[in-house]
Design an enzyme around this catalytic site. Structure first.
Site, mmCIF file in Angstrom:
data_model
loop_
_atom_site.group_PDB
_atom_site.id
_atom_site.type_symbol
_atom_site.label_atom_id
_atom_site.label_comp_id
_atom_site.label_asym_id
_atom_site.label_seq_id
_atom_site.Cartn_x
_atom_site.Cartn_y
_atom_site.Cartn_z
ATOM 1 N N SER A 6 0.835 -1.197 0.000
ATOM 2 C CA SER A 6 0.000 0.000 0.000
ATOM 3 C C SER A 6 0.869 1.246 0.000
ATOM 4 O O SER A 6 1.739 1.401 0.859
ATOM 5 C CB SER A 6 -0.884 0.012 1.245
ATOM 6 O OG SER A 6 -1.408 1.314 1.437
ATOM 7 N N HIS A 31 -1.669 -1.518 -3.828
ATOM 8 C CA HIS A 31 -2.899 -1.203 -3.091
ATOM 9 C C HIS A 31 -2.968 0.308 -2.902
ATOM 10 O O HIS A 31 -2.029 0.923 -2.386
ATOM 11 C CB HIS A 31 -2.842 -1.939 -1.748
ATOM 12 C CG HIS A 31 -4.068 -1.826 -0.907
ATOM 13 N ND1 HIS A 31 -5.173 -2.633 -1.075
ATOM 14 C CD2 HIS A 31 -4.363 -1.009 0.133
ATOM 15 C CE1 HIS A 31 -6.098 -2.327 -0.163
ATOM 16 N NE2 HIS A 31 -5.629 -1.339 0.580
ATOM 17 N N ASP A 33 -5.016 3.318 -1.233
ATOM 18 C CA ASP A 33 -5.985 3.637 -0.181
ATOM 19 C C ASP A 33 -6.544 5.040 -0.365
ATOM 20 O O ASP A 33 -5.850 6.026 -0.138
ATOM 21 C CB ASP A 33 -5.291 3.544 1.189
ATOM 22 C CG ASP A 33 -5.039 2.108 1.609
ATOM 23 O OD1 ASP A 33 -6.004 1.328 1.620
ATOM 24 O OD2 ASP A 33 -3.878 1.777 1.919
ATOM 25 N N MET A 35 -9.026 7.857 0.919
ATOM 26 C CA MET A 35 -9.713 8.238 2.165
ATOM 27 C C MET A 35 -10.288 9.636 2.037
ATOM 28 O O MET A 35 -9.665 10.508 1.432
ATOM 29 C CB MET A 35 -8.716 8.216 3.328
ATOM 30 C CG MET A 35 -8.033 6.880 3.507
ATOM 31 S SD MET A 35 -7.003 6.894 4.979
ATOM 32 C CE MET A 35 -6.270 5.269 4.877
ATOM 33 N N HIS A 66 -8.778 0.737 -2.928
ATOM 34 C CA HIS A 66 -9.566 0.521 -1.705
ATOM 35 C C HIS A 66 -10.214 1.849 -1.325
ATOM 36 O O HIS A 66 -9.536 2.758 -0.855
ATOM 37 C CB HIS A 66 -8.612 0.012 -0.615
ATOM 38 C CG HIS A 66 -9.252 -0.205 0.721
ATOM 39 N ND1 HIS A 66 -8.516 -0.396 1.875
ATOM 40 C CD2 HIS A 66 -10.547 -0.274 1.097
ATOM 41 C CE1 HIS A 66 -9.331 -0.562 2.895
ATOM 42 N NE2 HIS A 66 -10.576 -0.485 2.460
ATOM 43 N N MET A 68 -12.139 4.080 0.940
ATOM 44 C CA MET A 68 -12.620 4.320 2.308
ATOM 45 C C MET A 68 -13.285 5.684 2.307
ATOM 46 O O MET A 68 -12.784 6.657 2.889
ATOM 47 C CB MET A 68 -11.445 4.251 3.292
ATOM 48 C CG MET A 68 -10.993 2.823 3.557
ATOM 49 S SD MET A 68 -9.337 2.765 4.258
ATOM 50 C CE MET A 68 -8.383 2.909 2.765
ATOM 51 N N MET A 137 -10.820 -5.964 6.791
ATOM 52 C CA MET A 137 -9.970 -5.016 7.522
ATOM 53 C C MET A 137 -9.578 -5.671 8.842
ATOM 54 O O MET A 137 -10.438 -6.076 9.628
ATOM 55 C CB MET A 137 -10.711 -3.708 7.805
ATOM 56 C CG MET A 137 -10.869 -2.769 6.612
ATOM 57 S SD MET A 137 -9.354 -2.335 5.721
ATOM 58 C CE MET A 137 -8.305 -1.730 7.042
ATOM 59 N N ASP A 175 -6.150 -6.637 5.315
ATOM 60 C CA ASP A 175 -5.551 -5.306 5.278
ATOM 61 C C ASP A 175 -5.389 -4.767 6.698
ATOM 62 O O ASP A 175 -6.377 -4.492 7.382
ATOM 63 C CB ASP A 175 -6.469 -4.400 4.448
ATOM 64 C CG ASP A 175 -5.864 -3.037 4.163
ATOM 65 O OD1 ASP A 175 -4.728 -2.780 4.604
ATOM 66 O OD2 ASP A 175 -6.546 -2.239 3.496
HETATM 67 C C1 DX5 Z 1 -5.507 1.341 6.496
HETATM 68 C C2 DX5 Z 1 -5.292 0.968 5.050
HETATM 69 C C3 DX5 Z 1 -4.209 -0.011 4.845
HETATM 70 C C4 DX5 Z 1 -2.850 0.411 5.352
HETATM 71 C C5 DX5 Z 1 -2.240 -0.782 6.022
HETATM 72 O O1 DX5 Z 1 -6.730 1.958 6.655
HETATM 73 O O2 DX5 Z 1 -6.471 0.436 4.467
HETATM 74 O O3 DX5 Z 1 -4.127 -0.427 3.485
HETATM 75 O O4 DX5 Z 1 -1.979 0.855 4.351
HETATM 76 O O5 DX5 Z 1 -1.093 -0.378 6.687
HETATM 77 P P1 DX5 Z 1 -0.185 -1.373 7.533
HETATM 78 O O6 DX5 Z 1 0.257 -2.472 6.607
HETATM 79 O O7 DX5 Z 1 0.927 -0.488 7.979
HETATM 80 O O8 DX5 Z 1 -1.021 -1.892 8.660
HETATM 81 ZN ZN ZN Z 2 -6.309 -0.526 2.387
#
Ligand code: DX5
Ligand code: ZN
Length: 217
Positions: A6, A31, A33, A35, A66, A68, A137, A175
């Site tokens: 990610s 990946h 993310d 947000m 992904h 969010m 998650m 994740d």
């Molecule tokens: C968190 C994200 C993850 C994040 C995971 O909300 O969806 O994809 O990058 O990070 P690590 O691997 O550091 O837990």
């Molecule tokens: Zn993620």
């Protein structure tokens, strides 16, 4: 086991470099993310970054997006056009998830559904025949570098069992909290795709790390 680093834990001033590092590591997916500061208490980036990264690379690495964000349906088309291969939304944000999956499929993309730690697998059981990916998650979404919530692994196990019993084909992704100590737990739980943010970007030898997360070294 597929590995999906990610970029959340990358240097945000140099995403192109992060993508190059991911490709060089032997990871199959990147990946991304997204947000919105509303569904989760953090903000990242939108479709333009994904389009620009797509434009930079000619390789076949899978862009795993992904979302969010609240009301993700409003942006499916934008992310599809930006070059996402997989579009995953949170079922907590959508009332008509079945329709949302159909829309993603009509855009020619793989549809993923995700659940936060407090959402049970039973909430998505009716959707399992339609999903290409279920993203479990294993931390509360929003930030990298958090510790695995071990109870969430049970959900991966339940999903693996349901998939087997019903002859379904979705991938199970996990994740949050993936590191060298926890990777084996994820593999044992039947996870197919491991997302890794902080562990990946902290590693000096990323190729060796990817092998170890896969359980190959
Ligand atoms: C968190 C994200 C993850 C994040 C995971 O909300 O969806 O994809 O990058 O990070 P690590 O691997 O550091 O837990
Ligand atoms: Zn993620």
């Amino acid at each position: 086991m597929l590995i999906a680093p990610s970029v959340l834990s990358a240097d945000f001033s140099n995403f192109a470099h992060a993508l190059a590092e991911i490709e060089a590591s032997g990871a199959e997916w990147v990946h991304l993310d997204v947000m919105d500061g509303k569904f989760v208490p953090n903000l990242t980036f939108g479709p333009k970054l994904i389009a620009d990264l797509r434009g930079k690379r000619s390789s076949s690495i899978i862009f795993d997006v992904h979302l969010m964000i609240c009301e993700p349906e409003k942006l499916f088309e934008a992310f599809a056009h930006a070059g996402a291969d997989n579009i995953t939304f949170h079922v907590e944000t959508v009332i008509h998830s079945h329709r949302a999956i159909s829309v993603i499929h009509s855009l020619g993309k793989n549809a993923g559904i995700s659940i936060v730690p407090s959402t049970p697998v039973s909430f998505i059981e009716e959707l399992l025949p339609y999903a290409d990916q279920v993203l479990v998650m294993t931390v509360n979404p929003g930030f990298g570098g958090q510790e695995l919530i071990p109870a969430c692994l049970e959900k991966a196990r339940t999903l693996a069992r349901l998939r087997e019993e019903r002859g379904l084909r979705f991938l199970i992704s996990a994740d949050g909290g993936v590191n060298e100590e926890t990777a084996a737990l994820f593999r044992e739980a039947g996870v197919d795709v491991l997302v890794t943010g902080s562990t990946f970007f902290k590693a000096r030898d990323k190729t060796a790390l990817v092998k170890r997360l896969k359980g190959l070294a």
